[in-house]
Design a protein around this motif. Structure first.
Motif, mmCIF file in Angstrom:
data_model
loop_
_atom_site.group_PDB
_atom_site.id
_atom_site.type_symbol
_atom_site.label_atom_id
_atom_site.label_comp_id
_atom_site.label_asym_id
_atom_site.label_seq_id
_atom_site.Cartn_x
_atom_site.Cartn_y
_atom_site.Cartn_z
ATOM 1 N N PRO A 1 0.824 -1.207 0.000
ATOM 2 C CA PRO A 1 0.000 0.000 0.000
ATOM 3 C C PRO A 1 0.857 1.255 0.000
ATOM 4 N N VAL A 2 0.298 2.283 -0.605
ATOM 5 C CA VAL A 2 0.940 3.605 -0.612
ATOM 6 C C VAL A 2 -0.037 4.561 0.048
ATOM 7 N N LEU A 3 0.415 5.186 1.116
ATOM 8 C CA LEU A 3 -0.457 6.069 1.880
ATOM 9 C C LEU A 3 0.092 7.474 1.883
ATOM 10 N N SER A 4 -0.848 8.419 1.832
ATOM 11 C CA SER A 4 -0.456 9.822 1.988
ATOM 12 C C SER A 4 -0.304 10.131 3.473
ATOM 13 N N SER A 5 0.283 11.262 3.755
ATOM 14 C CA SER A 5 0.484 11.655 5.153
ATOM 15 C C SER A 5 -0.847 11.769 5.891
ATOM 16 N N SER A 6 -1.816 12.394 5.218
ATOM 17 C CA SER A 6 -3.126 12.564 5.888
ATOM 18 C C SER A 6 -3.804 11.233 6.127
ATOM 19 N N ASN A 7 -3.700 10.343 5.123
ATOM 20 C CA ASN A 7 -4.316 9.031 5.301
ATOM 21 C C ASN A 7 -3.633 8.232 6.408
ATOM 22 N N LEU A 8 -2.312 8.344 6.497
ATOM 23 C CA LEU A 8 -1.575 7.610 7.517
ATOM 24 C C LEU A 8 -1.996 8.058 8.938
ATOM 25 N N VAL A 9 -2.025 9.382 9.109
ATOM 26 C CA VAL A 9 -2.366 9.899 10.437
ATOM 27 C C VAL A 9 -3.825 9.615 10.776
ATOM 28 N N GLY B 1 -3.673 8.833 24.173
ATOM 29 C CA GLY B 1 -2.493 9.091 23.327
ATOM 30 C C GLY B 1 -1.944 7.819 22.731
ATOM 31 N N MET B 2 -1.122 7.949 21.668
ATOM 32 C CA MET B 2 -0.505 6.807 20.995
ATOM 33 C C MET B 2 0.840 7.241 20.413
ATOM 34 N N ASN B 3 1.878 6.517 20.682
ATOM 35 C CA ASN B 3 3.205 6.746 20.091
ATOM 36 C C ASN B 3 3.417 5.747 18.969
ATOM 37 N N VAL B 4 3.794 6.236 17.755
ATOM 38 C CA VAL B 4 3.917 5.393 16.564
ATOM 39 C C VAL B 4 5.349 5.467 16.039
ATOM 40 N N THR B 5 5.919 4.283 15.746
ATOM 41 C CA THR B 5 7.236 4.194 15.102
ATOM 42 C C THR B 5 7.085 3.333 13.850
ATOM 43 N N LEU B 6 7.391 3.900 12.678
ATOM 44 C CA LEU B 6 7.219 3.192 11.397
ATOM 45 C C LEU B 6 8.561 3.014 10.685
ATOM 46 N N ARG C 1 4.634 10.460 0.305
ATOM 47 C CA ARG C 1 3.945 9.190 0.216
ATOM 48 C C ARG C 1 4.735 8.146 1.005
ATOM 49 N N PHE C 2 3.983 7.336 1.694
ATOM 50 C CA PHE C 2 4.631 6.285 2.504
ATOM 51 C C PHE C 2 4.323 4.959 1.839
ATOM 52 N N GLN C 3 5.435 4.293 1.392
ATOM 53 C CA GLN C 3 5.285 3.009 0.710
ATOM 54 C C GLN C 3 5.662 1.895 1.701
ATOM 55 N N MET C 4 4.660 1.035 2.007
ATOM 56 C CA MET C 4 4.885 -0.025 2.969
ATOM 57 C C MET C 4 5.491 -1.234 2.267
ATOM 58 N N ASN D 1 17.917 0.772 4.511
ATOM 59 C CA ASN D 1 17.263 1.379 3.360
ATOM 60 C C ASN D 1 15.860 1.890 3.668
ATOM 61 N N LEU D 2 15.387 1.661 4.902
ATOM 62 C CA LEU D 2 14.057 2.107 5.307
ATOM 63 C C LEU D 2 14.187 3.319 6.219
ATOM 64 N N SER D 3 13.218 4.207 6.086
ATOM 65 C CA SER D 3 13.199 5.410 6.921
ATOM 66 C C SER D 3 12.372 5.133 8.182
ATOM 67 N N THR D 4 12.815 5.669 9.291
ATOM 68 C CA THR D 4 12.113 5.518 10.567
ATOM 69 C C THR D 4 11.342 6.790 10.861
ATOM 70 N N ILE D 5 10.053 6.615 11.063
ATOM 71 C CA ILE D 5 9.186 7.760 11.356
ATOM 72 C C ILE D 5 8.557 7.540 12.755
ATOM 73 N N GLU D 6 8.702 8.529 13.620
ATOM 74 C CA GLU D 6 8.100 8.472 14.962
ATOM 75 C C GLU D 6 7.207 9.681 15.137
ATOM 76 N N PHE D 7 5.993 9.442 15.618
ATOM 77 C CA PHE D 7 5.084 10.549 15.924
ATOM 78 C C PHE D 7 4.092 10.078 17.004
ATOM 79 N N SER D 8 3.430 11.044 17.616
ATOM 80 C CA SER D 8 2.474 10.769 18.694
ATOM 81 C C SER D 8 1.120 11.341 18.335
#
Length: 529
Positions: A96-104, A131-136, A148-151, A162-169
């Protein structure tokens, strides 16, 4: 108790055979009775322990059933987990390919769903997801001006470098409550369930969860609430209620137990000891004789019970005819106390002799009970001597002094205890005795005239009692050989129906059996009342 019964039978046989003396017999019998009571007490306590064991085994069975139920739920959840893992496996095969808005928004929706699911729990503590802490780990691609986030797929072999780490709350923004709109929760403790629900509705609230808890309070009474009384809550909020639930119990049998053992059993049975009554008994002191609640009856937890226990029996001694000092000593030895002492003038005898007592001889009374005495104060008038005839030693049926003493004691005020035993016997009567049923008092009332009842054919005791009931004095009592039963009145003077003054005594003659053998006659003696 069979062995003890056999021992008692053997002991009785030894007593009858004369192998064992009376004091040893009584001592051993008392010990056997005490041992029998102790064994009964132990057996009853063992029965109580068995009932408690059965209760524990029942609780164990319930826990095992709950354990089986939980195991089935765990198995069900394991199956659900396996199904979810299979679905995840299928989803991981796609890329799947998700946009930032769709991911959040996807995580925000998950956060809202979790919070909604927690609110559906029917009982137990309340939870809140805020609350929720997310690490992708994902590939990031830029398409135009949007990320775009490609899973990666499950079967992709991609190096973590080769993968990027994204953390958000993600945190929920709570709505600020409007204090002005809140209402005060009313007090519901002490009300019935229906009354509490009605009161909540009137106050703008509703009843929430209703829990039952064992309590000594009346069935269905509110014993707790959440929120508590006086708390602020939004209109229409639910108020949880805790309702009392009474569990009935069976009353144990406390008879035969010691008082301490009975108290311990009462506490274990969740009853309440309200009081202990004492009752004279020949049983060991402190043994439960009766209880206010019938054994085996169904009662509520905390019901009051009253026990009746045995106390030592004290018997009133026979003091008639004793000197005052001797009577006082006998009273002290009997565990009683001397009461008031009154004097009366008598026609014969020396002063200081006990003429009457307030407690019947042999009456069962409490320890330290008082005995009032009437003693002779001296002679009044002249003494008329009656001729005394000599009788063989075996000719007397009953000592006249004993009969008169028993009759006089029957005319005394009755006590609250049951009379047991008989007045101790005096020496065998050998002579004709002149006796008066009642001594003369200092201040004599005006004499009155009454008809003499027919006493012929009555036993001597009954005849004297009848005379006393009609306030007629008993005079000389003599004996004569007759075919009538020994001790039966065969003649009287004055005769029946005669009108006599109450100061005139009625002389009686009673029957006796003819002596079988020729016996030596004793010398003439005089007995003074």
């Amino acid at each position: 108790m069979t062995n003890i019964g056999d021992i008692k039978s053997n002991l009785e046989a030894f007593r009858k055979a004369g192998t064992i003396d009376a004091s040893s017999y009584t001592s051993i019998l008392n010990k056997l009775n005490y041992t029998e009571i102790e064994i009964q007490s132990i057996q009853k306590e063992a029965l109580t322990y068995k009932e408690n064991l059965d209760k524990v085994l029942g609780e164990k069975l319930v826990l095992e059933r709950e354990k089986s139920s939980l195991a089935a739920q765990v198995a069900k959840l394991s199956n659900e987990k396996a199904g979810l893992e299979a679905k995840i496996s299928i989803l991981q095969k796609s890329r799947p390919v998700l946009s930032s808005s769709n991911l959040v928004s996807s995580f925000a929706s998950s956060l809202a769903e979790m919070d909604k699911g927690l609110k559906k729990i029917q009982s137990g503590p309340k939870y809140l997801v805020s609350g929720m802490n997310v690490t992708l780990k994902t590939n990031i691609a830029l398409e135009g001006e949007e990320l775009r986030f490609q899973m990666p797929e499950a079967d992709d072999i991609i190096s973590p470098e080769n993968l990027s780490t994204i953390e958000f709350s993600l945190k929920a923004v709570p709505e600020k409550p409007d204090i002005a709109s809140c209402k005060e929760v009313p007090g519901l403790v002490g009300l019935s369930k229906e009354e509490a629900e009605s009161k909540l509705q009137e106050a703008g609230f509703k009843a929430g969860e209703i829990l039952e808890k064992e309590s000594s309070t009346s069935q269905g009474t509110v014993i707790g609430q959440l929120p508590s009384e006086g708390s602020l809550a939004a209109p229409g909020a639910a108020v949880d209620l805790i309702i009392s639930k009474i569990i009935s119990l069976k009353v144990p049998d406390f008879s035969g137990l010691s008082l301490e053992a009975a108290k311990a059993l009462i506490e274990k049975s969740r009853l309440r000891l309200e009081g202990v009554k004492e009752k004279p008994s020949d049983k060991t002191p402190g043994i439960v004789l009766a209880q206010s609640l019938p054994p085996g009856s169904e009662v509520s937890v905390g019901t009051a019970i009253v026990l009746t226990v045995s106390v030592a029996v004290f018997k009133a001694p026979n003091l008639l005819g004793l000197e005052l000092e001797s009577a006082k000593q006998l009273i002290d030895k009997s565990g009683l106390l001397p009461g008031s002492i009154k004097e009366q003038l008598v026609s014969s005898g020396k002063p200081g002799i006990v003429l009457a007592q307030s407690l019947k001889p042999g009456a069962e009374v409490e320890k330290n009970s008082k005995i009032d005495l009437v003693v002779s104060a001296g002679k009044i008038g002249s003494v008329i001597e009656a001729p005394l005839n000599t009788f063989p030693e075996t000719a007397a049926k009953e000592p006249v002094n004993k009969i008169l003493s028993e009759t006089a004691s029957k005319l005394q005020p009755e006590t609250t205890f049951k009379v047991s035993g008989e007045t101790p016997s005096t020496a065998p009567l050998e002579t004709q005795v002149k006796a008066s049923a009642e001594p003369q008092v200092r201040a004599q009332a005006e004499p009155s005239v009454k008809p003499v009842p027919n006493l012929v054919g009555m036993p001597l005791e009954k005849a004297i009692s009848l005379l006393g009931a009609q306030e007629i004095k008993a005079g000389t009592v003599s004996e004569a050989v007759s075919t009538a039963a020994a001790g039966t009145v065969i003649s009287q003077n004055p005769c029946a129906g005669s009108a006599v003054d109450l100061s005139v005594p009625v002389s009686l003659r009673v029957s006796k059996q003819a002596p079988v053998t020729q016996l030596r006659s004793n010398t003439i003696s005089r007995i003074k009342l």
